[in-house]
Structure formats: structure tokens, C-alpha cells
Design a protein around this motif. Structure first.
Motif, short mmCIF file in Angstrom:
data_model
loop_
_atom_site.label_atom_id
_atom_site.label_comp_id
_atom_site.label_asym_id
_atom_site.label_seq_id
_atom_site.Cartn_x
_atom_site.Cartn_y
_atom_site.Cartn_z
N SER A 184 0.85 -1.20 0.00
CA SER A 184 0.00 0.00 0.00
C SER A 184 0.88 1.25 0.00
O SER A 184 1.88 1.31 0.72
CB SER A 184 -0.90 0.05 1.24
OG SER A 184 -1.80 -1.01 1.27
N ASN A 185 0.50 2.22 -0.81
CA ASN A 185 1.17 3.52 -0.80
C ASN A 185 0.40 4.43 0.14
O ASN A 185 -0.82 4.59 0.00
CB ASN A 185 1.23 4.12 -2.20
CG ASN A 185 2.18 3.35 -3.08
OD1 ASN A 185 3.31 3.06 -2.69
ND2 ASN A 185 1.73 3.01 -4.27
N VAL A 186 1.12 5.03 1.07
CA VAL A 186 0.48 5.84 2.10
C VAL A 186 1.12 7.23 2.11
O VAL A 186 2.34 7.35 2.24
CB VAL A 186 0.63 5.18 3.49
CG1 VAL A 186 -0.01 6.04 4.56
CG2 VAL A 186 0.02 3.78 3.48
N LYS A 187 0.28 8.25 1.99
CA LYS A 187 0.75 9.62 2.13
C LYS A 187 0.68 9.96 3.62
O LYS A 187 -0.38 9.86 4.23
CB LYS A 187 -0.12 10.58 1.33
CG LYS A 187 0.32 12.02 1.42
CD LYS A 187 -0.60 12.91 0.60
CE LYS A 187 -0.20 14.37 0.72
NZ LYS A 187 -1.13 15.24 -0.03
N VAL A 188 1.83 10.35 4.17
CA VAL A 188 1.92 10.68 5.59
C VAL A 188 2.20 12.17 5.70
O VAL A 188 3.20 12.65 5.17
CB VAL A 188 3.05 9.88 6.29
CG1 VAL A 188 3.08 10.18 7.78
CG2 VAL A 188 2.87 8.38 6.04
N THR A 189 1.31 12.90 6.36
CA THR A 189 1.44 14.35 6.48
C THR A 189 1.63 14.74 7.94
O THR A 189 0.84 14.34 8.81
CB THR A 189 0.19 15.06 5.92
OG1 THR A 189 0.00 14.64 4.56
CG2 THR A 189 0.33 16.56 5.98
N ASN A 190 2.67 15.52 8.20
CA ASN A 190 2.92 16.07 9.52
C ASN A 190 1.86 17.15 9.76
O ASN A 190 1.80 18.14 9.02
CB ASN A 190 4.33 16.66 9.59
CG ASN A 190 4.69 17.21 10.94
OD1 ASN A 190 3.84 17.68 11.69
ND2 ASN A 190 5.98 17.18 11.26
N ILE A 191 1.02 16.96 10.75
CA ILE A 191 -0.08 17.89 11.02
C ILE A 191 0.44 19.27 11.42
O ILE A 191 -0.19 20.28 11.12
CB ILE A 191 -1.03 17.30 12.09
CG1 ILE A 191 -1.73 16.06 11.52
CG2 ILE A 191 -2.03 18.33 12.57
CD1 ILE A 191 -2.54 15.28 12.53
N ASN A 192 1.59 19.32 12.07
CA ASN A 192 2.10 20.60 12.58
C ASN A 192 2.75 21.48 11.52
O ASN A 192 2.70 22.71 11.62
CB ASN A 192 3.09 20.36 13.72
CG ASN A 192 2.42 19.70 14.90
OD1 ASN A 192 1.27 19.98 15.21
ND2 ASN A 192 3.12 18.80 15.55
#
Length: 129
Positions: free
Chosen positions: A74-82
Motif C-alpha cells: 500500500s502507498n500511504v501519504k503521511v502528512t505532519n499535522i504541525n
């Protein structure tokens, strides 16, 4: 003859159950659009060159991750919320197994969106194509 009659139903049951998996390898087609928010951590140095759950060797330099349920590949986009920074990783391992954490990132992936000295960051993850 009696042994065959006893073992045949067991074999058929085993064969039927082997096709009933809720987590399949591939690109996570049914999971596309799935999102989750929580804490991300990164792999410690001791994991370098160790086997991941799908059999690949863990490498700090690759953009990979561990998730408890998402299918391998699976390709997952991970975004730093801060800070809004994001990275795309491929799931090739299981974990994290620490309460409150939703994903473990390779060291290079973590470094793109946050400072490793922080140890943990708040992220949103989303399965993409």
C-alpha cells in the motif's frame, strides 16, 4: 477408504479457509482513501538490514513504513499535522505495537516531514494509488 472420507472434508475446509484473508498483499485497492490520524515514530538504528514482515530488508534510506492492518505494498501519504510536510511510503512491515502510534516510518521518510530528535510527530495518513 474410511481415512479418505474423514480427511477429504477437512482438506476442503482448509482449502476454502485459505482464500478468506482480510489483509491481502498488493496495492491496497479496497483501502484507497482510508485515512487515520495519530502518532508516527521511526525505526531505531538496530533494525537496519533486518527482515520486515513481508520479507524485505529494512533500509533507513528507503521510504517504507509499518502499519498494523494495511496490506503490504500500500502507498500511504503521511502528512505532519504541525508543518504540513508530507511523504509517500510503501507499507512493508507490521507495527507499531506501542499504544497510540499508528505508523512507524523509515528514518529517511520521518526526516522529510519532521526532526528525528523529536521522536514522535502527529500525522495524518491516507492510502493513495
Amino acid at each position: 477408504m474410511n481415512v479418505i472420507l474423514v480427511k477429504l472434508p477437512l482438506f476442503v475446509l482448509f482449502l476454502a479457509m485459505s482464500g478468506c484473508s482480510t489483509v491481502q498483499s498488493g496495492t491496497g485497492g479496497d483501502w484507497i482513501g482510508y485515512s487515520e490520524s495519530g502518532l508516527a515514530s521511526f525505526y531505531a538504528d538496530k533494525h537496519q538490514n533486518k527482515k520486515t514482515a513481508n520479507g524485505e530488508l529494512y533500509k533507513h534510506a528507503l521510504k517504507t513504513a509499518a502499519h498494523r492492518r494495511l496490506p503490504f505494498g500500500s502507498n500511504v501519504k503521511v502528512t505532519n499535522i504541525n508543518n504540513g510536510k508530507s511523504v509517500v511510503v510503501k507499507v512493508n512491515d507490521r507495527g507499531p505495537f506501542v499504544k497510540g502510534r499508528i505508523i512507524d516510518l523509515s528514518k529517511s521518510a520521518f526526516s522529510i516531514i519532521g526532526n528525528p530528535s523529536s521522536g514522535l510527530i502527529n500525522v495524518k495518513i491516507e492510502v493513495i494509488r
